[in-house]
Structure formats: structure tokens, C-alpha cells
Design a protein around this motif. Structure first.
Motif, mmCIF file in Angstrom:
data_model
loop_
_atom_site.group_PDB
_atom_site.id
_atom_site.type_symbol
_atom_site.label_atom_id
_atom_site.label_comp_id
_atom_site.label_asym_id
_atom_site.label_seq_id
_atom_site.Cartn_x
_atom_site.Cartn_y
_atom_site.Cartn_z
ATOM 1 N N HIS A 18 -0.419 -44.098 -7.665
ATOM 2 C CA HIS A 18 -0.003 -46.043 -8.387
ATOM 3 C C HIS A 18 0.527 -45.976 -9.881
ATOM 4 O O HIS A 18 -0.224 -45.136 -10.912
ATOM 5 N N ARG A 21 -2.524 -45.272 -12.701
ATOM 6 C CA ARG A 21 -3.213 -44.109 -12.856
ATOM 7 C C ARG A 21 -2.028 -42.842 -14.054
ATOM 8 O O ARG A 21 -2.453 -42.556 -14.378
ATOM 9 N N GLN A 51 -10.476 -50.825 -12.138
ATOM 10 C CA GLN A 51 -10.578 -50.278 -11.186
ATOM 11 C C GLN A 51 -9.710 -49.078 -10.955
ATOM 12 O O GLN A 51 -9.808 -48.495 -10.094
ATOM 13 N N GLN A 52 -8.399 -48.834 -11.753
ATOM 14 C CA GLN A 52 -7.745 -48.259 -11.262
ATOM 15 C C GLN A 52 -8.702 -46.399 -12.207
ATOM 16 O O GLN A 52 -8.377 -45.643 -11.834
#
Length: 113
Positions: A18, A21, A51-52
Motif C-alpha cells: 500500500h 504504508r 488505518q495504515q
């Protein structure tokens, strides 16, 4: 039933897969960074970053600590920085190969005219 090593490796690389990230990990290579500074550097909404960061924290690749009201993240180990540097070298080699091919195509295109 134990997870095969190749599956564990695939899961690890999927966890890295991602852009936010990867950017977080790049920023943490130089040392601990406060969440507010990560937000400023990455320019994503706070819930998206949170969230990451949670994914990275659950994987054990980053660790966090609190300094008063400030949450600070750091790489859990130096091997992550080595992995990112290796990825940069590999990408550089891959892209250099593409540029060489592109140059060759341009040369042959010019010669065909």
C-alpha cells in the motif's frame, strides 16, 4: 496446519503493498516520527493514516510510543530500512533497463525514417 514459508512471505509483501504504508516506512527510516508529522508529509486524512499505521503495528513492523498527547512511531527493526533500500536498487535497475529499451526503440524508429 502451519503456514508454508512461501505463503508467509506473500502475506508479508501483501502487507507492504500500500503506498501509504510504504511512505510511512520511508519516513521512519531516519528515526521516530510523530503522527502529526507523518500526516503533514503524506497528506492523507487522519483516519486513513490511522488505518495504515494499525496494519503496520499489527504486523510488528513498526512500534509506537506516547510522549504526552503525541504518538510517535518508529521502525521495529533495521531490516525494514534495508529492505526498502534493496527495493529502491531493484526498481532503479528495472527502470534503467526500460529506459535503455526505450532509447533503443527511439534510435531504430529514427533510423527507419
Amino acid at each position: 496446519m502451519p503456514v508454508p514459508l512461501c505463503q508467509a512471505k506473500a502475506d508479508f509483501f501483501r502487507m507492504l503493498g500500500h503506498p501509504v504504508r510504504i511512505r510511512v516506512l520511508e519516513l521512519l527510516q531516519d528515526g521516530p516520527v510523530a503522527v502529526r508529522d507523518l500526516l503533514a508529509a503524506i497528506e492523507v486524512e487522519p483516519p486513513a493514516l490511522s488505518q495504515q499505521l494499525a496494519v503496520l503495528r499489527r504486523s510488528g513492523i513498526v512500534a509506537s510510543s506516547r510522549d504526552g498527547a503525541t504518538v510517535v512511531y518508529r521502525l521495529a527493526g533495521g531490516d525494514v530500512a534495508d529492505l526498502l533500500q534493496a527495493a529502491r536498487r531493484i526498481l532503479t535497475e528495472m527502470l534503467a533497463g526500460r529506459n535503455e529499451l526505450l532509447d533503443e526503440l527511439r534510435e531504430t524508429e529514427g533510423a527507419a525514417r
